[in-house]
Write a protein that holds these residues in place. Structure first.
Motif, PDB file in Angstrom:
ATOM      1  N   SER A  70       0.830  -1.204   0.000  1.00  0.00           N
ATOM      2  CA  SER A  70       0.000   0.000   0.000  1.00  0.00           C
ATOM      3  C   SER A  70       0.870   1.261   0.000  1.00  0.00           C
ATOM      4  N   PRO A  71       0.698   2.125  -1.015  1.00  0.00           N
ATOM      5  CA  PRO A  71       1.450   3.393  -1.017  1.00  0.00           C
ATOM      6  C   PRO A  71       1.132   4.258   0.205  1.00  0.00           C
ATOM      7  N   LEU A  72      -0.106   4.235   0.648  1.00  0.00           N
ATOM      8  CA  LEU A  72      -0.492   5.006   1.832  1.00  0.00           C
ATOM      9  C   LEU A  72       0.233   4.484   3.070  1.00  0.00           C
ATOM     10  N   ALA A  73       0.304   3.173   3.215  1.00  0.00           N
ATOM     11  CA  ALA A  73       1.000   2.575   4.353  1.00  0.00           C
ATOM     12  C   ALA A  73       2.489   2.921   4.320  1.00  0.00           C
ATOM     13  N   VAL A  74       3.095   2.861   3.147  1.00  0.00           N
ATOM     14  CA  VAL A  74       4.520   3.196   3.011  1.00  0.00           C
ATOM     15  C   VAL A  74       4.749   4.647   3.427  1.00  0.00           C
ATOM     16  N   GLN A  75       3.880   5.543   2.976  1.00  0.00           N
ATOM     17  CA  GLN A  75       4.002   6.963   3.319  1.00  0.00           C
ATOM     18  C   GLN A  75       3.920   7.158   4.833  1.00  0.00           C
ATOM     19  N   TYR A  76       2.950   6.507   5.477  1.00  0.00           N
ATOM     20  CA  TYR A  76       2.786   6.683   6.920  1.00  0.00           C
ATOM     21  C   TYR A  76       3.872   5.976   7.721  1.00  0.00           C
ATOM     22  N   ILE A  77       4.390   4.872   7.223  1.00  0.00           N
ATOM     23  CA  ILE A  77       5.512   4.207   7.886  1.00  0.00           C
ATOM     24  C   ILE A  77       6.724   5.127   7.865  1.00  0.00           C
ATOM     25  N   ARG A  78       7.008   5.701   6.717  1.00  0.00           N
ATOM     26  CA  ARG A  78       8.165   6.612   6.611  1.00  0.00           C
ATOM     27  C   ARG A  78       8.003   7.808   7.535  1.00  0.00           C
ATOM     28  N   SER A  79       6.810   8.362   7.570  1.00  0.00           N
ATOM     29  CA  SER A  79       6.535   9.503   8.443  1.00  0.00           C
ATOM     30  C   SER A  79       6.669   9.115   9.919  1.00  0.00           C
ATOM     31  N   ALA A  80       6.144   7.956  10.282  1.00  0.00           N
ATOM     32  CA  ALA A  80       6.226   7.499  11.673  1.00  0.00           C
ATOM     33  C   ALA A  80       7.669   7.200  12.071  1.00  0.00           C
ATOM     34  N   CYS A  81       8.434   6.592  11.175  1.00  0.00           N
ATOM     35  CA  CYS A  81       9.855   6.332  11.466  1.00  0.00           C
ATOM     36  C   CYS A  81      10.603   7.644  11.673  1.00  0.00           C
ATOM     37  N   SER A  90      12.813  12.876  23.435  1.00  0.00           N
ATOM     38  CA  SER A  90      11.962  13.922  23.980  1.00  0.00           C
ATOM     39  C   SER A  90      10.907  13.352  24.925  1.00  0.00           C
ATOM     40  N   LEU A  91      10.952  13.796  26.161  1.00  0.00           N
ATOM     41  CA  LEU A  91       9.929  13.380  27.124  1.00  0.00           C
ATOM     42  C   LEU A  91       8.605  14.091  26.880  1.00  0.00           C
ATOM     43  N   LEU A  92       8.655  15.249  26.216  1.00  0.00           N
ATOM     44  CA  LEU A  92       7.443  16.005  25.932  1.00  0.00           C
ATOM     45  C   LEU A  92       6.512  15.249  24.989  1.00  0.00           C
ATOM     46  N   ASN A  93       7.068  14.428  24.124  1.00  0.00           N
ATOM     47  CA  ASN A  93       6.281  13.714  23.128  1.00  0.00           C
ATOM     48  C   ASN A  93       6.043  12.256  23.499  1.00  0.00           C
ATOM     49  N   GLU A  94       6.315  11.896  24.732  1.00  0.00           N
ATOM     50  CA  GLU A  94       6.189  10.504  25.166  1.00  0.00           C
ATOM     51  C   GLU A  94       4.768   9.979  24.980  1.00  0.00           C
ATOM     52  N   SER A  95       3.767  10.807  25.180  1.00  0.00           N
ATOM     53  CA  SER A  95       2.376  10.349  25.060  1.00  0.00           C
ATOM     54  C   SER A  95       2.010  10.015  23.613  1.00  0.00           C
ATOM     55  N   SER A  96       2.687  10.586  22.640  1.00  0.00           N
ATOM     56  CA  SER A  96       2.402  10.317  21.227  1.00  0.00           C
ATOM     57  C   SER A  96       3.173   9.117  20.689  1.00  0.00           C
ATOM     58  N   LYS A  97       4.172   8.693  21.398  1.00  0.00           N
ATOM     59  CA  LYS A  97       5.067   7.648  20.901  1.00  0.00           C
ATOM     60  C   LYS A  97       4.324   6.351  20.571  1.00  0.00           C
ATOM     61  N   GLY A  98       3.377   5.956  21.402  1.00  0.00           N
ATOM     62  CA  GLY A  98       2.636   4.718  21.175  1.00  0.00           C
ATOM     63  C   GLY A  98       1.920   4.692  19.841  1.00  0.00           C
ATOM     64  N   TYR A  99       1.370   5.828  19.450  1.00  0.00           N
ATOM     65  CA  TYR A  99       0.667   5.929  18.169  1.00  0.00           C
ATOM     66  C   TYR A  99       1.616   5.633  17.010  1.00  0.00           C
ATOM     67  N   LEU A 107       1.181  -1.219  10.238  1.00  0.00           N
ATOM     68  CA  LEU A 107       1.084  -0.942   8.803  1.00  0.00           C
ATOM     69  C   LEU A 107       2.014  -1.832   7.985  1.00  0.00           C
ATOM     70  N   SER A 108       2.994  -2.404   8.642  1.00  0.00           N
ATOM     71  CA  SER A 108       3.924  -3.292   7.953  1.00  0.00           C
ATOM     72  C   SER A 108       3.163  -4.461   7.336  1.00  0.00           C
ATOM     73  N   GLY A 109       3.311  -4.603   6.045  1.00  0.00           N
ATOM     74  CA  GLY A 109       2.638  -5.693   5.345  1.00  0.00           C
ATOM     75  C   GLY A 109       1.271  -5.340   4.801  1.00  0.00           C
ATOM     76  N   ALA A 110       0.791  -4.120   5.014  1.00  0.00           N
ATOM     77  CA  ALA A 110      -0.524  -3.726   4.494  1.00  0.00           C
ATOM     78  C   ALA A 110      -0.521  -3.827   2.969  1.00  0.00           C
ATOM     79  N   GLN A 111      -1.549  -4.448   2.420  1.00  0.00           N
ATOM     80  CA  GLN A 111      -1.601  -4.713   0.985  1.00  0.00           C
ATOM     81  C   GLN A 111      -2.435  -3.698   0.202  1.00  0.00           C
ATOM     82  N   SER A 112      -3.281  -2.928   0.897  1.00  0.00           N
ATOM     83  CA  SER A 112      -4.121  -1.951   0.180  1.00  0.00           C
ATOM     84  C   SER A 112      -4.247  -0.679   1.006  1.00  0.00           C
TER      85      SER A 112
END
Length: 129
Positions: A70-81, A90-99, A107-112
């Motif tokens: 999935s191109p969308l999954a690849v885009q979001y994986i790259r952004s998340a990485c 950063s401890l300030l962003n610790e609450s967002s890390k789980g997302y 998203l790894s392996g998403a086909q569509s």
């Protein structure tokens, strides 16, 4: 009209010491060598930090994108990485890390794009920002 030499007689003494030629002021060689060493160390340490960030992001992407179609999954994986590498200390962003971790893992392996959108929604619901 008064000249600068009449207002600042000490300035005339400094110039007259060297005659009519003005010579550039030279810094001692040990100061110049110290500045050169400091600049070299700073440039190499900055490159090493940048390189390690680039390597960390590449490893993150390689581990997650491998079987993803999935191109969308690849885009979001790259952004998340990228987010995980930039905000890793950063401890300030610790609450967002789980997302972002959820995005990389799920998203790894998403086909569509439809599957990717459903995964992103589930990660958002389970890890509110």
């Amino acid at each position: 009209m008064t000249t600068p030499n009449e207002i600042y007689p000490a300035f005339v003494d400094k110039l007259s010491h060297h005659g009519s030629r003005l010579e550039p002021v030279r810094a001692p060689s040990h100061i110049l060598a110290g500045v050169a060493v400091a600049a070299t160390v700073l440039s190499f340490s900055g490159a090493a930090v940048a390189q390690s960030d680039i390597e960390r992001q590449a490893q993150c992407e390689l581990s997650a994108i491998r079987d993803t179609r999935s191109p969308l999954a690849v885009q979001y994986i790259r952004s998340a990485c990228n987010w995980l590498v930039v905000n890793s200390d950063s401890l300030l962003n610790e609450s967002s890390k789980g997302y972002y971790v959820c995005l990389v893992r799920q998203l790894s392996g998403a086909q569509s794009n439809e599957a990717a959108a459903a995964i992103m929604s589930a990660c958002r619901a389970s890890n509110p920002l």
